[in-house]
Design a protein around this motif. Structure first.
Motif, mmCIF file in Angstrom:
data_model
loop_
_atom_site.group_PDB
_atom_site.id
_atom_site.type_symbol
_atom_site.label_atom_id
_atom_site.label_comp_id
_atom_site.label_asym_id
_atom_site.label_seq_id
_atom_site.Cartn_x
_atom_site.Cartn_y
_atom_site.Cartn_z
ATOM 1 N N HIS A 262 0.811 -1.219 0.000
ATOM 2 C CA HIS A 262 0.000 0.000 0.000
ATOM 3 C C HIS A 262 0.850 1.277 0.000
ATOM 4 O O HIS A 262 0.549 2.209 -0.757
ATOM 5 N N PRO A 263 1.923 1.385 0.816
ATOM 6 C CA PRO A 263 2.698 2.631 0.807
ATOM 7 C C PRO A 263 3.701 2.725 -0.338
ATOM 8 O O PRO A 263 4.502 3.670 -0.375
ATOM 9 N N HIS A 264 3.667 1.771 -1.261
ATOM 10 C CA HIS A 264 4.575 1.818 -2.413
ATOM 11 C C HIS A 264 4.427 3.144 -3.158
ATOM 12 O O HIS A 264 5.398 3.674 -3.708
ATOM 13 N N ARG A 265 3.214 3.695 -3.167
ATOM 14 C CA ARG A 265 2.952 4.979 -3.844
ATOM 15 C C ARG A 265 3.755 6.124 -3.238
ATOM 16 O O ARG A 265 3.949 7.154 -3.881
ATOM 17 N N HIS A 266 4.178 5.954 -1.991
ATOM 18 C CA HIS A 266 4.957 6.992 -1.318
ATOM 19 C C HIS A 266 6.465 6.761 -1.471
ATOM 20 O O HIS A 266 7.261 7.467 -0.845
ATOM 21 N N GLY A 267 6.835 5.770 -2.269
ATOM 22 C CA GLY A 267 8.246 5.454 -2.423
ATOM 23 C C GLY A 267 8.791 4.563 -1.334
ATOM 24 O O GLY A 267 10.013 4.436 -1.177
ATOM 25 N N THR A 268 7.915 3.930 -0.576
ATOM 26 C CA THR A 268 8.324 3.089 0.560
ATOM 27 C C THR A 268 8.896 1.765 0.081
ATOM 28 O O THR A 268 8.348 1.134 -0.831
ATOM 29 N N VAL A 269 9.968 1.335 0.692
ATOM 30 C CA VAL A 269 10.428 -0.035 0.536
ATOM 31 C C VAL A 269 10.022 -0.795 1.797
ATOM 32 O O VAL A 269 10.224 -0.319 2.915
ATOM 33 N N THR A 270 9.392 -1.954 1.608
ATOM 34 C CA THR A 270 8.934 -2.772 2.731
ATOM 35 C C THR A 270 9.810 -4.007 2.861
ATOM 36 O O THR A 270 10.095 -4.681 1.873
ATOM 37 N N ALA A 271 10.210 -4.301 4.091
ATOM 38 C CA ALA A 271 10.937 -5.524 4.411
ATOM 39 C C ALA A 271 10.110 -6.344 5.391
ATOM 40 O O ALA A 271 9.644 -5.818 6.410
ATOM 41 N N VAL A 272 9.894 -7.590 5.082
ATOM 42 C CA VAL A 272 9.226 -8.536 5.981
ATOM 43 C C VAL A 272 10.317 -9.427 6.565
ATOM 44 O O VAL A 272 10.995 -10.150 5.831
ATOM 45 N N VAL A 273 10.507 -9.350 7.875
ATOM 46 C CA VAL A 273 11.626 -10.044 8.531
ATOM 47 C C VAL A 273 11.076 -11.190 9.367
ATOM 48 O O VAL A 273 10.337 -10.977 10.335
ATOM 49 N N GLU A 274 11.437 -12.406 8.977
ATOM 50 C CA GLU A 274 10.970 -13.618 9.647
ATOM 51 C C GLU A 274 12.072 -14.166 10.558
ATOM 52 O O GLU A 274 13.215 -14.325 10.136
#
Length: 469
Positions: A262-274
């Motif tokens: 969803h925040p990709h539009r703001h230039g966000t990079v998301t990391a999912v850390v398991e």
């Protein structure tokens, strides 16, 4: 301390008088998370803030702890899955680390926004095992994770139709902060650690490997969650962009609408850390398997057999379960798991798979992860059924002894056949903290040029059969 908002809003929990937060040697409850965060704010009021950003379905406050005063926002989300409590302990550790190191705030012009728990109601339902002693049998007998539509990170009908208050709170926070970096903290019950990214962060696989080696954490080099995803390095994978799916497909495919994108539009990079709770060494064995198809047939055959066992036990027990909201909450994930099992068994079976979407090349780590995943679905379902029958106060169908025997046998398999070993909570937290700090450091650097359209590995391949771990 009164949090910002309208008059009469509930105040944050009263802080403790301790000057330094003691280390966490077990998983914190939702109430302990809030109390520890309030204590931190009382100790460092000029550098930290605690505010309520929403409420859960049961009216539990969703607390956001912010550290620093930079203009660039980082958002760390703990507790998106009810049975994965390590993230709560990690955000508290991160807050202490950030406060102690100005390079993470002033020098980076950054504010760290730490959402203490996205699903506090679900976390409460796991309190039967949170405080230990930690054993697989106790974990699965008290395991809870809501049905797919009640998991707040997912957007099965898109962001505009988000129904859960927890989901709406997270979406609102993302649009308010417009973070350059977002991290979602997850846990693997049995297996190894890995990271999923919406955009490549060159150098992260090396840092993950270093943290894992220092702390004795196995890396999952063939996660079944990411079976068809592009690899960015050992134990680091790229999340494909979402595509519209109906509910049944969304349960079994990874490329669905979620708050990760969803925040990709703001230039966000998301990391999912398991981070894993019980580690298995075989998940980092990248050698060629001796007999790939024989293992896949055995995994598929076992999953079909165990599904039939559980379906029969559910059919016997169902007429004697009370018609109550609590019964419905426990039955929802049971039905989801039983729904997904036939498709998974077929997808993994070399004699029954879809020729249009063949399995990718598999190493020994992939096969170990698939075996663990098949067993995970079965034992989770048995644990939920055990809670349903035990909670009913009667068992005229005689299901409880059979469920106990299945849970004991399947947990013994994890220990004896997979070599699953408990990883102390402090080490889980330290590993996850180090990976988050590494990803933050890399994300804070200037972004590379955007990927070219039409890249063959970006969103054009098959999606992965899975039930989101």
């Amino acid at each position: 301390m009164r949090t910002p908002g309208t008059p009469g809003e509930p105040t944050a929990p009263a802080p403790t008088r301790r000057c330094v937060l003691p280390p966490l040697l077990r998983y914190p409850t939702a109430d302990e998370l809030a109390a520890r965060a309030a204590a931190l704010v009382a100790r460092r009021p000029h550098d930290t803030r605690l505010r309520r950003v929403g409420v859960s379905r049961a009216g539990t406050p969703l607390w956001l702890l912010s550290v620093g005063h930079g203009t660039r926002q980082a958002l760390i989300v703990a507790g998106p899955h009810a049975n994965e409590p390590v993230g709560g302990a990690t955000v508290l550790r991160l807050a202490e680390r950030v406060l102690a190191d100005p390079r993470l705030t002033e020098d980076a012009d950054a504010t760290w926004n730490l959402l203490l728990c996205l699903d506090p109601d679900g976390l409460r339902r796991n309190e039967g095992w949170l405080s230990g002693p930690y054993s697989l049998g106790r974990y699965f007998r008290h395991f809870f994770r809501p049905g797919f539509r009640e998991q707040p990170e997912w957007l099965p009908d898109g962001a505009g139709a988000a129904a859960l208050p927890e989901t709406r709170a997270l979406l609102g926070l993302q649009d308010e902060l417009k973070p350059f970096f977002q991290c979602s903290l997850h846990g693997v019950d049995v297996g190894g650690g890995f990271v999923e990214l919406t955009r490549d962060l060159p150098g992260l696989p090396r840092r993950v490997a270093h943290a894992a080696a220092r702390l004795g954490i196995p890396r999952e080099l063939g996660s079944y969650d990411t079976l068809y995803w592009p690899g960015l390095g050992p134990a680091v994978y790229r999340i494909p962009p979402p595509r519209p799916r109906d509910l049944a497909a969304a349960i079994t495919e990874a490329a669905v609408e979620s708050t990760w994108y969803h925040p990709h539009r703001h230039g966000t990079v998301t990391a999912v850390v398991e981070a894993p709770m019980w580690g298995v060494a075989a998940v980092e064995d990248d050698s060629p398997p001796d007999d790939r198809d024989a293992v896949l047939r055995a995994v598929s055959r076992t999953l079909r057999h165990e599904t039939r066992l559980l379906e029969r036990l559910l059919a016997r027990a169902a007429p004697h379960l009370p018609a109550a909201p609590d019964t419905a909450r426990l039955l929802a994930p049971v039905h989801d798991y039983l729904l997904v099992c036939p498709g998974l068994a077929d997808a993994w079976d070399p004699d029954a798979g879809d020729p249009a979407h063949p399995l990718p090349p598999l190493n020994t780590a992939h096969l170990a992860a698939l075996r663990i995943a098949g067993r995970r679905i079965a034992v989770r379902t048995a644990g939920l059924l055990h809670q349903l029958v035990a909670g009913a106060g009667q068992d005229p169908a005689g299901a409880l002894p059979e469920l106990d025997a299945l849970i004991d046998a399947w947990c013994a398999d994890y220990h004896d056949d997979f070599g699953a070993r408990w990883i102390p909570v402090a080490r889980q937290v330290e590993y996850q903290t180090r990976v988050v700090l590494a990803a933050f450091d890399l994300a804070a650097r200037p972004a590379p040029a955007p990927a070219r359209s039409g890249e063959p590995d970006w969103g054009t391949g098959a999606t992965v059969p899975m039930h989101r771990e």
